[in-house]
Design a protein around this motif. Structure first.
Motif, PDB file in Angstrom:
ATOM      1  N   LEU A 175       2.803   5.772  -3.162  1.00 57.84           N
ATOM      2  CA  LEU A 175       3.839   6.290  -3.911  1.00 57.84           C
ATOM      3  C   LEU A 175       3.903   6.339  -5.405  1.00 57.84           C
ATOM      4  O   LEU A 175       3.999   7.306  -6.183  1.00 57.84           O
ATOM      5  CB  LEU A 175       5.425   5.757  -3.478  1.00 57.84           C
ATOM      6  CG  LEU A 175       6.002   5.978  -2.270  1.00 57.84           C
ATOM      7  CD1 LEU A 175       7.087   4.952  -1.825  1.00 57.84           C
ATOM      8  CD2 LEU A 175       6.365   7.540  -2.379  1.00 57.84           C
ATOM      9  N   PHE A 176       3.200   5.269  -5.942  1.00 58.62           N
ATOM     10  CA  PHE A 176       2.951   5.371  -7.234  1.00 58.62           C
ATOM     11  C   PHE A 176       2.270   6.524  -7.751  1.00 58.62           C
ATOM     12  O   PHE A 176       2.152   7.039  -8.853  1.00 58.62           O
ATOM     13  CB  PHE A 176       2.392   3.970  -7.775  1.00 58.62           C
ATOM     14  CG  PHE A 176       1.719   3.847  -9.325  1.00 58.62           C
ATOM     15  CD1 PHE A 176       2.602   3.904 -10.376  1.00 58.62           C
ATOM     16  CD2 PHE A 176       0.361   3.900  -9.394  1.00 58.62           C
ATOM     17  CE1 PHE A 176       2.167   4.034 -11.604  1.00 58.62           C
ATOM     18  CE2 PHE A 176      -0.153   3.669 -10.590  1.00 58.62           C
ATOM     19  CZ  PHE A 176       0.846   3.780 -11.685  1.00 58.62           C
ATOM     20  N   PHE A 179       0.799  -1.252   0.003  1.00 60.12           N
ATOM     21  CA  PHE A 179       0.025   0.063   0.026  1.00 60.12           C
ATOM     22  C   PHE A 179       1.006   1.215   0.056  1.00 60.12           C
ATOM     23  O   PHE A 179       0.425   2.380  -0.745  1.00 60.12           O
ATOM     24  CB  PHE A 179      -1.010  -0.211   1.204  1.00 60.12           C
ATOM     25  CG  PHE A 179      -2.340  -0.707   0.645  1.00 60.12           C
ATOM     26  CD1 PHE A 179      -3.202  -0.244  -0.313  1.00 60.12           C
ATOM     27  CD2 PHE A 179      -2.217  -2.269   0.948  1.00 60.12           C
ATOM     28  CE1 PHE A 179      -4.509  -0.972  -0.554  1.00 60.12           C
ATOM     29  CE2 PHE A 179      -3.310  -2.827   0.492  1.00 60.12           C
ATOM     30  CZ  PHE A 179      -4.386  -2.355  -0.019  1.00 60.12           C
ATOM     31  N   SER A 200       3.523   1.400  -1.777  1.00 57.80           N
ATOM     32  CA  SER A 200       3.879   1.454  -2.723  1.00 57.80           C
ATOM     33  C   SER A 200       2.839   2.010  -3.954  1.00 57.80           C
ATOM     34  O   SER A 200       3.279   2.950  -4.951  1.00 57.80           O
ATOM     35  CB  SER A 200       4.445   0.024  -3.458  1.00 57.80           C
ATOM     36  OG  SER A 200       5.192  -0.518  -2.904  1.00 57.80           O
ATOM     37  N   VAL A 201       1.482   1.688  -3.526  1.00 57.51           N
ATOM     38  CA  VAL A 201       0.546   2.283  -4.399  1.00 57.51           C
ATOM     39  C   VAL A 201       0.372   3.946  -4.361  1.00 57.51           C
ATOM     40  O   VAL A 201       0.313   4.457  -5.013  1.00 57.51           O
ATOM     41  CB  VAL A 201      -0.877   1.616  -3.932  1.00 57.51           C
ATOM     42  CG1 VAL A 201      -1.812   2.125  -4.679  1.00 57.51           C
ATOM     43  CG2 VAL A 201      -0.870   0.032  -4.312  1.00 57.51           C
TER      44      VAL A 201
END
Lengths: 485, 400
Positions: free
Chosen positions: B14-15, B9, B11-12
């Motif tokens: 940050l994406f 999450f 990573s999501v």
């Protein structure tokens, strides 16, 4: 429904949420329904096939356990295995058999027009039939039957592994269904990392290499010997990243539900001999072939020549399992032959007495790795070619390489001439990078890096993969190669 | 461990941040006029927007039903091969119209293979405006344009891929992406810049890599450089829609050479099978929006129900031909468009066709003759073409 599709992007999170919101006793039925939805989204009618085979095996196999006399056990086992193989044979090998009969009759002057049966190969049939056979043989060998129909039905149909494996063992899978696992974020983290890695292997690497391979194996006459070697290397990596990518997604998807399925690959291209390669490549199939074909045939128990016979039959049939075509049979037979040659070579080296010394030498080890890789690559030609004629053309090209190298010039390389698509000249840089990366991954493995990679590295890799996948995923990516088997 | 400590999450999140940053700097963005692959659409748009072309008075829209006969007639009329990538006018119509009306007009043929009303709408909305606003749009349609069951969505055509880059299409997203997965795809593209602009970014990346590789690994000098024809042999599926300059010619024909072939019956059987009424109504909606847009800009539309053969018409499901014709007539009347119904006109016989739907150049000449005569006699068309017409003149050259 493909793993690399928008449908799966909706399907997987939906099943994931429902699974963890559902009490434990309803999770197996939920996954069973989801798995049938997944399977029937392609061709609803084939849901009947997988259900019918499941029911037949569920009802028949307990008779093996109940039979008192060994003779009866064997009889029921034979019937169960035959039933599974007949279904596989009808759907997968009917055309192949008819073609072979037609050709044979043609030789004796009989012109037989084979009927058109309108058979479409059901997805994943080779995988779930092998799982049923494994179950029947294990029960015959004394393992307990699965008493709950829903548990048993989920074993072959479990959607992450349904279409292209890994081929599971019921003793490993079914007990996991009974453990009332609690949700952990680690499942999401590890599962999603595997899924992202799998998609990247498929979309970013395998699909790009596929362009080169398709051209080379359709028009080998357009390429030089050196080009064909590069194209063959490209296929070696394409099939690895395609299938390993699929397996990663399957394992990652399973992990989201807290289930573990077996690994299928262990850096196959650092194998130092062909036996080692088969311990690292498509592990769930090679161990299945060992346990349920090679050993029942007699394994290594009957002396050298019987062992070689068993090895050859096992590998040839393993080749035919991949597809109903002579080039797959030739690939399997080739694997059998090189495994026999390897055994003979080892025996000869031991006789001479230099084997131990050589094994300890790093030069010998790395030379063996390079040699094995090339032996495997030659085998891939049979596997990838559409027929034996193309395989022959490609092999002829490959073995012209000494002449090509004697008067080498860059202008021989069509891969440098073709600037569009750009993957062609890029191949000259990509292939060495992929080869080196295999050794780097092995080195990191040995350093236990993957057991606990730094937090920042994991997050950075995931963000990078999300960006790359959103940019470079085409509207319609080709299907996974192993879907056809 | 909670969600806030989940690496996935984080990573999501940050994406999403990276995605927004890329959107702010418009990472990898390429101009809509920058066509990485030259297709019929690319050539036509480039030619239309070129300064040399000036402002056309009459623009032809339509699929190959329009493109083929209009270009074919000019090949016969001018007695020379016509390069499809560069010839986008109808000299024959210009001369015929002058004969009937005394007015010299400038034409532009925006007929494109596979062009649907959705594509014609995008051409009208994004391109036929301002200094390029025509006085008259001639739009030739056939039943296929409204009921092609082989077309997954309006976004699946080659013209859409290019034309949608010229402006915002969100107002029509319910028509462009009617299925839930198409809609999800569309919305994800709106939400995440790298996904919505993946074509632009991958083209930029491809160019960067190509440029770097040309320096690091230049193509070896050889007597036989690699040609597009060789590429097509190796990769028949790659850049399928690409058309090179001087590659697609319409050649002059004699009446004896104009033969009929019904080979496309099988293809049209598939196209007309399982008629999806939603596709029909959606494409009619695009046609209505095209007419609204044109009317608002003071452009007169001539809608032509293009002639097709009985053979082709008989492939349609019962009742669809009547619904199609009725819808066109009602729509044209309600939007103030001129309507020319040639769908089952007795003026055309099977000898005017090259296949079951496409007129050959002889049939095309007949079509343009009728059109020139009717247009010259239509006061709305003549009024639109009249530079002194005050209601229109105020719009000339102006933006809406």
């Amino acid at each position: 429904m493909l793993f690399n599709s928008l449908q799966y992007l909706v399907f997987l999170p939906t099943v994931f949420l429902l699974f963890w919101l559902t009490p434990h006793r309803f999770r197996v039925p939920l996954l069973l329904v989801a798995s049938y939805v997944f399977y029937m989204s392609w061709r609803p009618i084939y849901g009947i096939l997988i259900f019918g085979l499941t029911l037949a095996n569920f009802l028949l196999v307990p008779f093996i356990e109940k039979a008192v006399e060994q003779k009866n056990k064997k009889l029921i086992l034979g019937f169960t295995v035959a039933l599974n193989l007949i279904v596989l044979g009808i759907f997968k090998y009917a055309y192949f058999t008819m073609d072979a009969v037609k050709s044979t009759l043609g030789v004796v002057g009989i012109d037989w027009s084979a009927p058109h049966l309108h058979i479409i190969l059901p997805l994943g049939i080779s995988f779930f039939v092998f799982e049923f056979i494994h179950y029947a043989i294990e029960v015959y060998r004394g393992k307990p039957v699965v008493k709950n129909f829903l548990d048993f039905a989920l074993f072959p149909s479990f959607f992450p592994t349904q279409i292209a494996g890994p081929i599971k063992r019921y003793q490993d899978f079914v007990p996991q269904l009974h453990i009332p696992v609690k949700f952990k974020w680690e499942y999401v983290d590890e599962g999603m990392q595997l899924i992202l890695m799998g998609l990247a292997k498929k979309v970013l690497i395998a699909d790009n290499l596929a362009l080169v391979v398709q051209a080379g194996f359709t028009h080998p006459e357009q390429f030089s010997s050196l080009d064909m070697w590069m194209i063959t290397y490209a296929f070696a990596f394409q099939i690895f990243f395609d299938f390993a990518g699929y397996t990663d997604i399957a394992r990652g998807s399973s992990l989201l539900f807290g289930y573990k399925v077996p690994i299928n690959f262990n850096l196959p291209y650092i194998a130092s001999n062909v036996s080692d390669f088969w311990r690292r490549w498509h592990i769930s199939l090679s161990t299945w072939l060992r346990d349920y074909l090679f050993i029942p045939l007699g394994g290594s128990r009957g002396g050298k020549w019987l062992t070689y016979r068993n090895l050859f039959i096992t590998m040839a049939l393993g080749g035919l399992w991949h597809g109903a075509a002579f080039h797959f049979l030739a690939w399997g037979a080739y694997q059998g032959i090189v495994l026999i040659i390897h055994r003979e070579y080892e025996a000869a080296m031991q006789k001479i007495g230099v084997h131990e010394k050589l094994l300890q030498s790093k030069v010998y080890h790395w030379a063996s790795v390079v040699f094995t890789f090339h032996v495997v690559c030659i085998g891939w030609v049979f596997f990838r070619a559409d027929d034996m004629k193309i395989a022959g053309q490609v092999l002829t090209k490959l073995f012209e390489v000494p002449t090509a190298l004697m008067h080498f010039s860059a202008s021989q390389l069509a891969v440098l001439q073709i600037r569009d698509p750009i993957i062609f000249p890029a191949l000259v840089l990509i292939l060495p990078t992929l080869m080196v990366s295999t050794f780097v991954v092995n080195w990191l493995n040995n350093k236990k890096f993957y057991q606990s990679p730094p937090w920042a590295v994991q997050v950075t890799v995931m963000v990078a993969l999300m960006c790359l996948l959103t940019i470079f995923t085409p509207d319609s990516s080709p299907r996974f190669i192993y879907f056809q088997f | 461990m909670g969600i806030l400590r989940s690496k996935f999450f984080i990573s999501v999140a940050l994406f999403a941040v990276v995605s927004s940053l890329l959107a702010i700097v418009r990472f990898g963005n390429i101009a809509p006029t920058d066509f990485p692959i030259r297709t019929w659409t690319g050539w036509a748009v480039e030619d239309f927007l070129s300064d040399k072309k000036g402002r056309p008075n009459v623009v032809f829209l339509g699929s190959s039903l329009v493109l083929v006969p209009v270009a074919g007639v000019d090949a016969d009329y001018l007695k020379r091969p016509i390069d499809g990538s560069h010839h986008h006018q109808s000299q024959y119509f210009e001369d015929q119209f002058k004969k009937h009306s005394g007015i010299q007009v400038k034409t532009f043929n925006f007929g494109l293979p596979g062009e649907m009303p959705s594509d014609a709408f995008l051409i009208t909305k994004f391109l036929l405006k301002g200094e390029k606003r025509p006085d008259v749009i001639v739009y030739g349609v056939g039943p296929r344009d409204f009921m092609d069951s082989l077309l997954p969505s309006p976004a699946a055509t080659d013209p859409y891929q290019y034309l949608s880059r010229f402006g915002d299409v969100t107002s029509h997203k319910h028509l462009i992406a009617p299925e839930w997965d198409q809609r999800l795809n569309f919305e994800l593209g709106q939400l995440f810049y790298p996904y919505g602009h993946n074509y632009d970014i991958s083209v930029t990346a491809d160019r960067t890599v190509t440029s770097a590789l040309d320096k690091i690994l230049p193509a070896p000098k050889t007597d036989k450089p690699y040609t597009i024809a060789e590429r097509r042999l190796l990769f028949p599926q790659y850049k399928q829609m690409e058309i090179g300059a001087a590659e697609a010619f319409f050649r002059p024909t004699t009446p004896e050479q104009r033969t009929f072939d019904n080979a496309n019956m099988k293809e049209y059987k598939k196209r007309y099978a399982h008629l999806n009424w939603r596709t029909f109504t959606h494409q009619m909606k695009f046609l209505a929006d095209l007419m609204n847009t044109a009317r608002d800009r003071g452009t007169q539309v001539i809608l032509i129900s293009m002639p097709i053969t009985d053979l082709n018409r008989d492939l349609l499901e019962k009742g669809t031909w009547d619904s199609y014709k009725k819808s066109l007539k009602v729509l044209a009347q309600s939007k103030g468009a001129s309507y020319l119904d040639l769908g089952d006109s007795k003026a055309f016989s099977i000898t005017d066709f090259m296949d079951t739907v496409h007129l050959h150049s002889g049939g095309g000449a007949k079509l343009l003759d009728i059109l020139a005569e009717k247009a010259a006699g239509d006061h709305r068309v003549m009024s639109a073409l009249d530079p002194t017409n005050s209601s229109i003149a105020g719009l000339k050259g102006g933006q809406l």
